[in-house]
Scaffold this motif. Structure first.
Motif, mmCIF file in Angstrom:
data_model
loop_
_atom_site.group_PDB
_atom_site.id
_atom_site.type_symbol
_atom_site.label_atom_id
_atom_site.label_comp_id
_atom_site.label_asym_id
_atom_site.label_seq_id
_atom_site.Cartn_x
_atom_site.Cartn_y
_atom_site.Cartn_z
ATOM 1 N N THR A 175 38.046 29.530 51.561
ATOM 2 C CA THR A 175 38.047 29.392 50.099
ATOM 3 C C THR A 175 37.817 27.923 49.753
ATOM 4 N N GLN A 187 46.560 43.976 47.129
ATOM 5 C CA GLN A 187 46.097 44.168 45.753
ATOM 6 C C GLN A 187 44.602 44.413 45.665
ATOM 7 N N ARG A 232 38.164 30.643 39.087
ATOM 8 C CA ARG A 232 38.458 32.087 39.019
ATOM 9 C C ARG A 232 39.901 32.399 38.621
ATOM 10 N N GLY A 244 42.232 43.320 43.304
ATOM 11 C CA GLY A 244 42.194 42.306 42.244
ATOM 12 C C GLY A 244 41.408 42.720 41.017
ATOM 13 N N LYS A 245 40.266 43.317 41.235
ATOM 14 C CA LYS A 245 39.396 43.674 40.106
ATOM 15 C C LYS A 245 40.035 44.728 39.207
ATOM 16 N N LEU A 302 46.205 32.798 47.531
ATOM 17 C CA LEU A 302 45.988 31.662 46.636
ATOM 18 C C LEU A 302 46.620 31.880 45.272
ATOM 19 N N ASN A 337 51.263 32.384 40.383
ATOM 20 C CA ASN A 337 51.979 33.566 39.894
ATOM 21 C C ASN A 337 53.302 33.712 40.650
ATOM 22 N N ASN A 348 46.583 34.803 35.907
ATOM 23 C CA ASN A 348 45.207 34.323 36.029
ATOM 24 C C ASN A 348 44.829 33.739 34.668
HETATM 25 O O1 UT7 Z 1 50.740 39.916 38.706
HETATM 26 C C1 UT7 Z 1 49.595 40.632 39.104
HETATM 27 C C2 UT7 Z 1 48.989 39.998 40.326
HETATM 28 N N1 UT7 Z 1 47.595 40.179 40.541
HETATM 29 C C3 UT7 Z 1 46.607 39.754 39.718
HETATM 30 O O2 UT7 Z 1 46.820 39.264 38.646
HETATM 31 C C4 UT7 Z 1 45.185 39.906 40.238
HETATM 32 C C5 UT7 Z 1 44.143 39.966 39.142
HETATM 33 N N2 UT7 Z 1 42.840 39.720 39.692
HETATM 34 C C6 UT7 Z 1 42.361 38.479 39.904
HETATM 35 O O3 UT7 Z 1 43.013 37.511 39.578
HETATM 36 C C7 UT7 Z 1 40.986 38.331 40.499
HETATM 37 O O4 UT7 Z 1 40.400 39.615 40.680
HETATM 38 C C8 UT7 Z 1 40.960 37.562 41.860
HETATM 39 C C9 UT7 Z 1 41.314 36.105 41.618
HETATM 40 C C10 UT7 Z 1 41.931 38.180 42.841
HETATM 41 C C11 UT7 Z 1 39.564 37.628 42.443
HETATM 42 O O5 UT7 Z 1 38.645 37.113 41.501
HETATM 43 P P1 UT7 Z 1 37.295 37.911 41.164
HETATM 44 O O6 UT7 Z 1 36.605 37.133 40.136
HETATM 45 O O7 UT7 Z 1 37.670 39.321 40.833
HETATM 46 O O8 UT7 Z 1 36.535 37.791 42.543
HETATM 47 P P2 UT7 Z 1 35.754 38.902 43.350
HETATM 48 O O9 UT7 Z 1 36.689 39.632 44.239
HETATM 49 O O10 UT7 Z 1 34.890 39.677 42.412
HETATM 50 O O11 UT7 Z 1 34.783 38.005 44.204
HETATM 51 C C12 UT7 Z 1 33.718 37.241 43.599
HETATM 52 C C13 UT7 Z 1 33.035 36.423 44.682
HETATM 53 C C14 UT7 Z 1 32.627 37.242 45.893
HETATM 54 O O12 UT7 Z 1 31.423 36.661 46.418
HETATM 55 P P3 UT7 Z 1 29.983 37.280 46.059
HETATM 56 O O13 UT7 Z 1 30.035 38.700 46.551
HETATM 57 O O14 UT7 Z 1 29.852 37.200 44.562
HETATM 58 O O15 UT7 Z 1 29.045 36.388 46.815
HETATM 59 C C15 UT7 Z 1 33.742 37.040 46.879
HETATM 60 O O16 UT7 Z 1 33.317 37.174 48.216
HETATM 61 O O17 UT7 Z 1 33.945 35.429 45.170
HETATM 62 C C16 UT7 Z 1 34.143 35.612 46.592
HETATM 63 N N3 UT7 Z 1 35.571 35.381 46.843
HETATM 64 C C17 UT7 Z 1 36.071 34.196 47.168
HETATM 65 N N4 UT7 Z 1 35.505 32.995 47.375
HETATM 66 C C18 UT7 Z 1 36.325 31.972 47.687
HETATM 67 C C19 UT7 Z 1 36.571 36.298 46.752
HETATM 68 N N5 UT7 Z 1 37.753 35.687 47.007
HETATM 69 C C20 UT7 Z 1 37.484 34.395 47.259
HETATM 70 C C21 UT7 Z 1 38.275 33.286 47.588
HETATM 71 N N6 UT7 Z 1 37.663 32.091 47.783
HETATM 72 N N7 UT7 Z 1 39.625 33.364 47.679
#
Ligand code: UT7
Length: 330
Positions: A28, A217, A36, A219-220, A155, A284, A257
């Motif tokens: 990451t 989780q 994000r 996340g999405k 994270l 969080n 978030n």
């Molecule tokens: O109290 C409740 C607790 N939980 C929550 O609130 C979770 C709510 N959800 C979220 O906060 C978000 O969904 C996350 C922060 C977990 C993830 O963010 P996202 O914008 O939904 O990311 P994603 O899973 O759609 O991934 C987007 C891109 C992907 O790459 P490509 O396919 O676009 O090239 C992932 O491979 O970001 C990449 N990615 C990362 N890159 C760096 C996914 N996780 C990471 C990471 N570091 N940790």
């Protein structure tokens, strides 16, 4: 009889885990995490301490602030998803640590909604005239159940907690807890959970090998639910009480978030200075986010006596809810 908050405090551990530290642990980077999630760092409690350590520290700061002796407490409610042990309650550890000799207590497990569920529960005991001083605590040691090899969760979460003292008030301007709307949607359980360690999957070699004692989780899915549900329930509570965004002094949202918080605030018609945000410092902390944010908002004098405050949250369950209160402290 109304239930008012007469003191608020918080505790976070000193040890800081930064985005740069995480870059060395999983694939990451700082820029991705900030853009994000809005998180820059989080706090991590010592391995040999449990959630009750955080809870008791926060409660002690409230006792001090309000000049209250521990034996004046009637009830201690601890909202947590990371109890010291499954049995007994974390409230028992806190009671012992505070030496609160005249009270009873219990835990509430409602994940990130735990603190406001506990606040509403405590308010009933005050409003009925049954109790006079209730310590309501929200605290979690998320680092105990996070897999630091999973970039999807590690994270986001951190350790910390806060507490409020709830007391009765007869003031004419009707301060304190005004209303709440809460929901529980059990079909969401599969999207955010820690599968093992309970009665369904007791600890075994298999559960350890399969990493089932860590938070899972989607996340999405959670993101979508959070934005929709948190805004719906917050708008509903405003409408029900004939308030608009202009009447609200401060929204204290669950800090999960920054993008979720901003989307909810926009839907509620709030400006940036009407929203308490501290996610960049702590991530969080589950049941801890709201009392920590409330405590810091109070320290920064972001609200005054008589102001309308909305607290909004969502979490595992799925749980969600909004609580409306008229701030009672100067
Ligand atoms: O109290 C409740 C607790 N939980 C929550 O609130 C979770 C709510 N959800 C979220 O906060 C978000 O969904 C996350 C922060 C977990 C993830 O963010 P996202 O914008 O939904 O990311 P994603 O899973 O759609 O991934 C987007 C891109 C992907 O790459 P490509 O396919 O676009 O090239 C992932 O491979 O970001 C990449 N990615 C990362 N890159 C760096 C996914 N996780 C990471 C990471 N570091 N940790």
């Amino acid at each position: 009889m109304r239930a008012i908050i007469t003191g608020v405090g918080h505790y976070v551990p000193d040890n800081i885990l930064t985005n740069q530290d995480l870059e060395k642990m999983v694939d990451t980077n700082d820029e991705w995490i900030i853009s994000r999630t809005g998180i820059k760092e989080r706090r991590i409690l010592d391995k040999d301490k449990g959630t009750s350590y955080i809870a008791a520290k926060a409660a002690k700061s409230v006792l001090e602030q309000t000049n209250t002796a521990a034996d004046e407490l009637d009830l201690i409610i601890v909202a947590t998803s990371t109890p010291n042990m499954l049995v007994p309650s974390t409230a028992a550890f806190v009671q012992n640590e505070l030496n609160a000799t005249n009270c009873w207590g219990f835990d509430i497990n409602a994940a990130c909604a735990g603190f406001i569920y506990a606040l509403a529960t405590a308010a009933q005991f005050i409003e009925t005239g049954k109790h006079n001083k209730i310590m309501v605590i929200g605290a979690d040691k998320m680092s105990a159940i996070i897999n630091y090899e999973d970039r999807n969760t590690c994270l986001i979460f951190g350790d910390g907690g806060g507490a409020v003292l709830l007391e009765p008030s007869n003031e004419e301007d009707k301060l304190g807890v005004e209303d709440y709307i809460f929901h529980l949607e059990g079909s969401g359980a599969k999207y955010l959970n820690m599968p093992a360690g309970g009665s369904l999957f007791p600890a075994s070699h298999e559960t350890v090998d399969k990493k089932m004692h860590y938070v899972f989780q989607d996340g999405k899915k959670i993101f979508k639910y959070a934005v929709t549900e948190m805004s719906d329930v917050s708008i509903k509570i405003m409408e029900k009480n004939r308030l608009t965004g202009k009447d609200i002094k401060l929204l204290i949202p669950h800090q999960a978030n920054l993008r979720i918080i901003n989307a909810v605030a926009k839907k509620m018609g709030l400006t940036h200075d009407q929203v308490m945000i501290n996610i960049e410092k702590y991530g969080n902390t589950t049941a801890g986010t709201i009392p920590i944010a409330m405590s810091e908002a109070y320290e920064k004098k972001m609200m005054s006596k008589g102001d309308w405050i909305i607290i909004s949250t969502f979490g595992a369950g799925f749980t969600s809810g909004s609580l409306l209160l008229k701030w009672a402290l100067d």
